[in-house]
Design a protein around this motif. Structure first.
Motif, PDB file in Angstrom:
ATOM      1  N   ALA A 194       0.718  -1.276  -0.149  1.00 32.45           N
ATOM      2  CA  ALA A 194       0.291   0.104   0.056  1.00 32.45           C
ATOM      3  C   ALA A 194       0.657   1.678  -0.395  1.00 32.45           C
ATOM      4  O   ALA A 194       1.900   1.502   0.438  1.00 32.45           O
ATOM      5  N   ILE A 195       0.590   2.538  -0.461  1.00 28.63           N
ATOM      6  CA  ILE A 195       0.808   3.524  -0.415  1.00 28.63           C
ATOM      7  C   ILE A 195       0.484   4.639   0.647  1.00 28.63           C
ATOM      8  O   ILE A 195      -0.373   4.657   0.271  1.00 28.63           O
ATOM      9  N   LYS A 196       1.249   4.717   1.755  1.00 30.94           N
ATOM     10  CA  LYS A 196       0.096   5.712   2.963  1.00 30.94           C
ATOM     11  C   LYS A 196       0.586   6.915   2.233  1.00 30.94           C
ATOM     12  O   LYS A 196       1.927   7.562   2.056  1.00 30.94           O
ATOM     13  N   TRP A 197      -0.239   7.789   2.135  1.00 30.21           N
ATOM     14  CA  TRP A 197       0.115   9.587   1.599  1.00 30.21           C
ATOM     15  C   TRP A 197       0.842  10.267   2.050  1.00 30.21           C
ATOM     16  O   TRP A 197       0.924  10.426   3.553  1.00 30.21           O
ATOM     17  N   PRO A 198       2.045  10.904   1.272  1.00 28.26           N
ATOM     18  CA  PRO A 198       1.987  10.538  -0.140  1.00 28.26           C
ATOM     19  C   PRO A 198       3.041   9.470  -0.936  1.00 28.26           C
ATOM     20  O   PRO A 198       2.172   9.613  -1.857  1.00 28.26           O
ATOM     21  N   ASN A 199       4.038   8.919  -0.388  1.00 32.34           N
ATOM     22  CA  ASN A 199       4.821   8.189  -0.657  1.00 32.34           C
ATOM     23  C   ASN A 199       5.592   7.574   0.031  1.00 32.34           C
ATOM     24  O   ASN A 199       6.454   7.183  -0.167  1.00 32.34           O
ATOM     25  N   ASP A 200       4.777   6.992   1.735  1.00 34.31           N
ATOM     26  CA  ASP A 200       5.713   5.796   2.131  1.00 34.31           C
ATOM     27  C   ASP A 200       5.082   4.757   1.365  1.00 34.31           C
ATOM     28  O   ASP A 200       3.371   4.419   1.544  1.00 34.31           O
ATOM     29  N   ILE A 201       6.089   3.637   0.977  1.00 30.49           N
ATOM     30  CA  ILE A 201       5.524   2.405   0.957  1.00 30.49           C
ATOM     31  C   ILE A 201       5.470   1.172   1.946  1.00 30.49           C
ATOM     32  O   ILE A 201       6.063   0.814   3.082  1.00 30.49           O
ATOM     33  N   LEU A 202       3.906   0.445   1.789  1.00 26.10           N
ATOM     34  CA  LEU A 202       3.827  -0.152   3.436  1.00 26.10           C
ATOM     35  C   LEU A 202       3.635  -1.929   2.908  1.00 26.10           C
ATOM     36  O   LEU A 202       3.376  -1.310   1.400  1.00 26.10           O
ATOM     37  N   ALA A 203       3.749  -3.207   3.847  1.00 21.42           N
ATOM     38  CA  ALA A 203       3.514  -3.615   3.515  1.00 21.42           C
ATOM     39  C   ALA A 203       3.156  -4.472   4.662  1.00 21.42           C
ATOM     40  O   ALA A 203       3.873  -3.891   5.618  1.00 21.42           O
ATOM     41  N   GLU A 204       1.836  -5.110   5.069  1.00 21.95           N
ATOM     42  CA  GLU A 204       1.267  -5.418   6.219  1.00 21.95           C
ATOM     43  C   GLU A 204       1.042  -4.403   7.528  1.00 21.95           C
ATOM     44  O   GLU A 204       1.291  -5.057   8.172  1.00 21.95           O
ATOM     45  N   ARG A 205       0.533  -3.224   6.317  1.00 22.08           N
ATOM     46  CA  ARG A 205       0.563  -1.999   7.306  1.00 22.08           C
ATOM     47  C   ARG A 205       1.467  -1.719   8.025  1.00 22.08           C
ATOM     48  O   ARG A 205       1.945  -0.675   8.434  1.00 22.08           O
ATOM     49  N   LYS A 206       2.562  -2.216   7.714  1.00 23.34           N
ATOM     50  CA  LYS A 206       4.137  -1.639   8.594  1.00 23.34           C
ATOM     51  C   LYS A 206       5.179  -1.006   7.074  1.00 23.34           C
ATOM     52  O   LYS A 206       4.593  -1.416   5.803  1.00 23.34           O
ATOM     53  N   LYS A 207       5.896  -0.142   7.966  1.00 25.61           N
ATOM     54  CA  LYS A 207       6.556   0.949   6.878  1.00 25.61           C
ATOM     55  C   LYS A 207       7.627  -0.034   5.961  1.00 25.61           C
ATOM     56  O   LYS A 207       8.118  -0.154   6.790  1.00 25.61           O
ATOM     57  N   ILE A 208       7.935   0.328   4.875  1.00 30.11           N
ATOM     58  CA  ILE A 208       9.572  -0.575   4.230  1.00 30.11           C
ATOM     59  C   ILE A 208       9.703   0.591   3.461  1.00 30.11           C
ATOM     60  O   ILE A 208      11.110   0.429   3.540  1.00 30.11           O
TER      61      ILE A 208
END
Length: 243
Positions: free
Chosen positions: A95-109
């Motif tokens: 997922a992308i947490k606005w504006p541009n954090d990359i998440l996987a399984e709700r955690k920031k990667i």
């Protein structure tokens, strides 16, 4: 394409900006470092990565084809390029947490920091910084952080991963240069973290409130559906998603 490899640097973004001052860089000049001493995220936050375990690199990109009102599409194209690469590795629940954090399984990667240069009222070039947690196993006092290794149990080649991500970014910049804005925006919004789900937000003016992420505006502001079916828009420094 030119790739510059460094052992340690203050930040890869700062390095490319210094290089640009001394001479014109070619499109997709890349600098990759094993360790960034002063890596930054959005709004000046520190990006803390264990040396040699993670991917920290920056890309120089000419963006004189981008209108000032469409500059957030640079951010969207990059975020989509990163997620496209990670999908090929079967990283779960991206997922992308606005504006541009990359998440996987709700955690920031991963995170992205884009610095645009404007000359005579027109966009000239972007320095695109990307940090991705790859083979790091522990994140002290960072319960919302994760890495590709934690998620899959695999160890990854840092440079191979960088090239896969670069291919993804080039793919979306081709779509961008063809002015297919609708395609980029719809793909980005489809990956938005917590879209259409009840979420808690905080702003300086309104305090804490509940709303629903509806999407984004063309200039990159977050659209939030609040009471009475009203959609409000917020800029980066105006709102924080609490999760």
């Amino acid at each position: 394409m030119r790739i510059i490899k460094l052992n340690a640097i203050d930040s890869t973004n700062a390095y490319l900006k210094r290089k640009q001052i001394t001479g014109t860089l070619e499109d997709y000049t890349i600098v990759i470092a094993e360790h960034q001493k002063e890596g930054r995220g959005q709004m000046g936050t520190q990006w803390d990565a264990e040396p040699s375990k993670n991917l920290t690199f920056s890309i120089f990109k000419h963006v004189d084809f981008v209108s000032y009102t469409h500059q957030f599409y640079i951010s969207m194209a990059v975020a989509l390029g990163v997620t496209k690469a990670l999908k090929t590795l079967q990283i779960p629940k991206l997922a992308i947490k606005w504006p541009n954090d990359i998440l996987a399984e709700r955690k920031k990667i991963g995170g992205i920091l884009i610095e645009n240069s404007i000359k005579q009222g027109q966009l000239s070039f972007s320095v695109i910084g990307i940090g991705l947690n790859v083979n790091q196993k522990f994140f002290n006092n960072l319960p919302k952080a994760s890495s590709l290794h934690i998620l899959t149990g695999k160890l990854y080649s840092i440079e191979e991963l960088m090239m896969t991500i670069l291919e993804g970014i080039q793919h979306y910049f081709e779509i961008f240069e063809a002015k297919n804005y609708k395609s980029i925006k719809s793909e980005y919004e489809a990956l938005l973290f917590r879209k259409h789900k009840p979420s808690t937000f905080r702003t300086l003016s309104e305090g804490i409130f509940t709303g629903y992420i509806n999407g984004i505006s063309d200039d990159g502001k977050l659209e939030v559906l609040v009471e009475d079916q009203i959609i409000k828009t917020y800029d980066l420094k105006e709102i924080e998603l609490q999760y």
